[in-house]
Every structure is written in C-alpha cells, then in structure tokens.
Design a protein around this motif. Structure first.
Motif, short mmCIF file in Angstrom:
data_model
loop_
_atom_site.label_atom_id
_atom_site.label_comp_id
_atom_site.label_asym_id
_atom_site.label_seq_id
_atom_site.Cartn_x
_atom_site.Cartn_y
_atom_site.Cartn_z
N LEU A 173 0.85 -1.20 0.00
CA LEU A 173 0.00 0.00 0.00
C LEU A 173 0.88 1.25 0.00
O LEU A 173 1.98 1.25 0.56
CB LEU A 173 -0.91 0.00 1.23
CG LEU A 173 -1.93 -1.14 1.32
CD1 LEU A 173 -2.63 -1.10 2.68
CD2 LEU A 173 -2.93 -1.06 0.19
N PRO A 174 0.42 2.35 -0.60
CA PRO A 174 1.21 3.59 -0.57
C PRO A 174 1.31 4.16 0.84
O PRO A 174 0.40 3.99 1.65
CB PRO A 174 0.43 4.53 -1.49
CG PRO A 174 -0.93 3.94 -1.62
CD PRO A 174 -0.84 2.49 -1.33
N TRP A 175 2.42 4.82 1.11
CA TRP A 175 2.67 5.40 2.43
C TRP A 175 2.33 6.88 2.43
O TRP A 175 2.63 7.60 1.48
CB TRP A 175 4.13 5.28 2.80
CG TRP A 175 4.60 3.90 3.12
CD1 TRP A 175 3.91 2.73 2.97
CD2 TRP A 175 5.87 3.55 3.63
NE1 TRP A 175 4.68 1.69 3.37
CE2 TRP A 175 5.90 2.14 3.77
CE3 TRP A 175 7.00 4.27 3.97
CZ2 TRP A 175 7.01 1.47 4.25
CZ3 TRP A 175 8.10 3.60 4.44
CH2 TRP A 175 8.10 2.20 4.58
N ASP A 176 1.79 7.33 3.53
CA ASP A 176 1.61 8.75 3.79
C ASP A 176 2.86 9.22 4.52
O ASP A 176 3.11 8.83 5.67
CB ASP A 176 0.36 8.98 4.65
CG ASP A 176 0.09 10.44 4.96
OD1 ASP A 176 0.95 11.29 4.63
OD2 ASP A 176 -0.96 10.73 5.53
N LEU A 177 3.67 10.04 3.88
CA LEU A 177 4.94 10.47 4.47
C LEU A 177 4.78 11.59 5.49
O LEU A 177 5.74 11.98 6.14
CB LEU A 177 5.91 10.90 3.37
CG LEU A 177 6.28 9.80 2.37
CD1 LEU A 177 7.21 10.35 1.30
CD2 LEU A 177 6.92 8.62 3.07
N LYS A 191 3.73 5.88 12.64
CA LYS A 191 4.64 5.15 11.75
C LYS A 191 5.09 3.82 12.33
O LYS A 191 5.97 3.17 11.81
CB LYS A 191 5.88 6.01 11.47
CG LYS A 191 5.59 7.28 10.72
CD LYS A 191 6.88 8.06 10.54
CE LYS A 191 6.66 9.35 9.79
NZ LYS A 191 7.94 10.07 9.59
N VAL A 192 4.48 3.43 13.45
CA VAL A 192 4.85 2.18 14.11
C VAL A 192 3.88 1.09 13.66
O VAL A 192 2.67 1.28 13.71
CB VAL A 192 4.81 2.33 15.64
CG1 VAL A 192 5.17 1.00 16.32
CG2 VAL A 192 5.75 3.44 16.10
N PRO A 213 12.15 7.77 10.84
CA PRO A 213 12.13 8.41 9.53
C PRO A 213 11.13 7.76 8.57
O PRO A 213 10.43 8.43 7.83
CB PRO A 213 13.57 8.23 9.03
CG PRO A 213 14.11 7.09 9.79
CD PRO A 213 13.36 7.01 11.08
N GLY A 214 11.05 6.46 8.57
CA GLY A 214 10.15 5.73 7.67
C GLY A 214 9.09 5.02 8.46
O GLY A 214 8.13 5.61 8.92
N ARG A 215 9.29 3.71 8.67
CA ARG A 215 8.38 2.91 9.48
C ARG A 215 9.19 2.04 10.42
O ARG A 215 10.25 1.54 10.07
CB ARG A 215 7.49 2.01 8.61
CG ARG A 215 6.57 2.75 7.66
CD ARG A 215 5.53 3.58 8.40
NE ARG A 215 4.58 4.22 7.52
CZ ARG A 215 4.70 5.44 7.00
NH1 ARG A 215 5.78 6.15 7.26
NH2 ARG A 215 3.76 5.94 6.24
N LEU A 216 8.68 1.89 11.64
CA LEU A 216 9.27 1.00 12.62
C LEU A 216 8.36 -0.22 12.70
O LEU A 216 7.19 -0.11 13.07
CB LEU A 216 9.37 1.67 13.99
CG LEU A 216 9.92 0.79 15.13
CD1 LEU A 216 11.37 0.39 14.84
CD2 LEU A 216 9.82 1.52 16.46
N LEU A 217 8.88 -1.37 12.32
CA LEU A 217 8.14 -2.62 12.32
C LEU A 217 8.59 -3.44 13.52
O LEU A 217 9.75 -3.83 13.61
CB LEU A 217 8.42 -3.39 11.02
CG LEU A 217 7.81 -4.76 10.87
CD1 LEU A 217 6.29 -4.68 10.84
CD2 LEU A 217 8.33 -5.42 9.60
#
Length: 185
Positions: free
Chosen positions: A17-21, A28-29, A145-149
C-alpha cells in the motif's frame, strides 16, 4: 497455510500500500503480532519479510535486540556484583533502556534508513522482565524516519498489547498486522 505464512501474506499486501509520508512518529509504528509459540518459525521467515519489503520498493534494516542485555551487561564494570545482588540491577535499567534506544537509532543511521525504509525490530521478547517495550517505542517515535516494524510475540485486542501474553497490556495506537487482519495506514 501456516500461521506465519498467513502473517507474511498479510504483510505482503500491507507493505504494498502507498505510504503517507506526513504521519507523526507514533503513526509510523507497525506491530506484527504473532503467537509466542511461533517465535522460531517467525525468525526463520524474517528474510521473507525483508524480500516483501524490498519487492514493494522500500529498504529494510533489521535491528535484533535478542543479545542486547548480555552485550550491555558485559560492558558493566561491576557486573559480577549485580549477579550476586540482582535487586541492585534495577538501578541501572534506565541506562540499559537508553542503550537499547541508542541501538535502534544506530540501526537507522548505519542502515541509511530514510523516509522509505522499514526498520524491523526483532527480539523484543528478551526485554520481558527487564524493560517495557512500550517505553522503548515511546522514546523512538519522535525519531522514526520511515516505518518501525516491531515483531511482537503476544496478543492484541483493540489497542491493547500483551507481550508474551503474560502481563497486563498497554494501550498503544499503532498499525497492527496479525495473521487474521491488517490495520489501515
């Protein structure tokens, strides 16, 4: 299809899916919640999660916390005395927490993880009884900065997370991915 295969399938669809920056750090977690009995099976499939992430066009940095405590303890000058009096170790847990947070931040920096990167956190079960995962996540949210998985062995119900199904959970608003469902971005 096994539970881990179903979980991977949900993740593959979700990561595409596209990310909302423009999201705030707490948004973002992502939590990949799985049964604690599947820990080894999941670890054996981490490369598949990496491949799914890269196939979707994002970079991947794995930060494994499994050995964090023994590595940190090995640096302590008075470690032998802490083993003799474990209650004294409680005085140093804030230092250990700062070390764990620093380890994850270093993974972002050394992995050049930008806005289109997933930093995957494995081994959080090893924090059980030492640190609260919730505090680690809270300290990291301003720096994502991006996503924390977060690979999270435990339970999720509503917004409540229970690590290893063994203690009172904590309430956190994050995207949750389970074998049965995937949250919304």
């Amino acid at each position: 299809m096994s539970r881990i295969e179903r979980l991977l399938d949900k993740y593959e669809r979700f990561i595409a899916l596209p990310w909302d920056l423009s999201l705030a750090g707490a948004q973002k977690v992502w939590f990949v919640v799985y049964d604690k009995t599947d820990e080894r099976r999941l670890r054996n499939r981490l490369e598949n999660f990496e491949l799914a992430t890269k196939s979707a066009g994002y970079s991947w940095v794995l930060c494994d916390l499994t050995d964090s405590f023994p590595m940190w303890m090995a640096t302590q000058e008075y470690r032998e005395s802490y083993f003799e009096s474990p209650d004294d170790l409680a005085l140093l847990m804030s230092d250990f927490e700062a070390d764990v947070v620093g380890t994850v931040k270093s993974a972002w920096e050394t992995g050049c993880a930008g806005e289109e990167a997933v930093v995957a956190l494995a081994g959080v079960a090893t924090m059980f009884g030492l640190l609260k995962v919730s505090r680690i996540i809270e300290k990291l949210t301003a720096h994502i900065p991006g996503r924390l998985l977060v690979f999270y062995p435990g339970e999720h119900e509503g917004n409540n997370y229970r690590l290893l199904d063994a203690r009172d959970g904590w309430n956190y608003l994050a995207v949750t991915i389970t074998e049965n469902e995937a949250g919304m971005l």
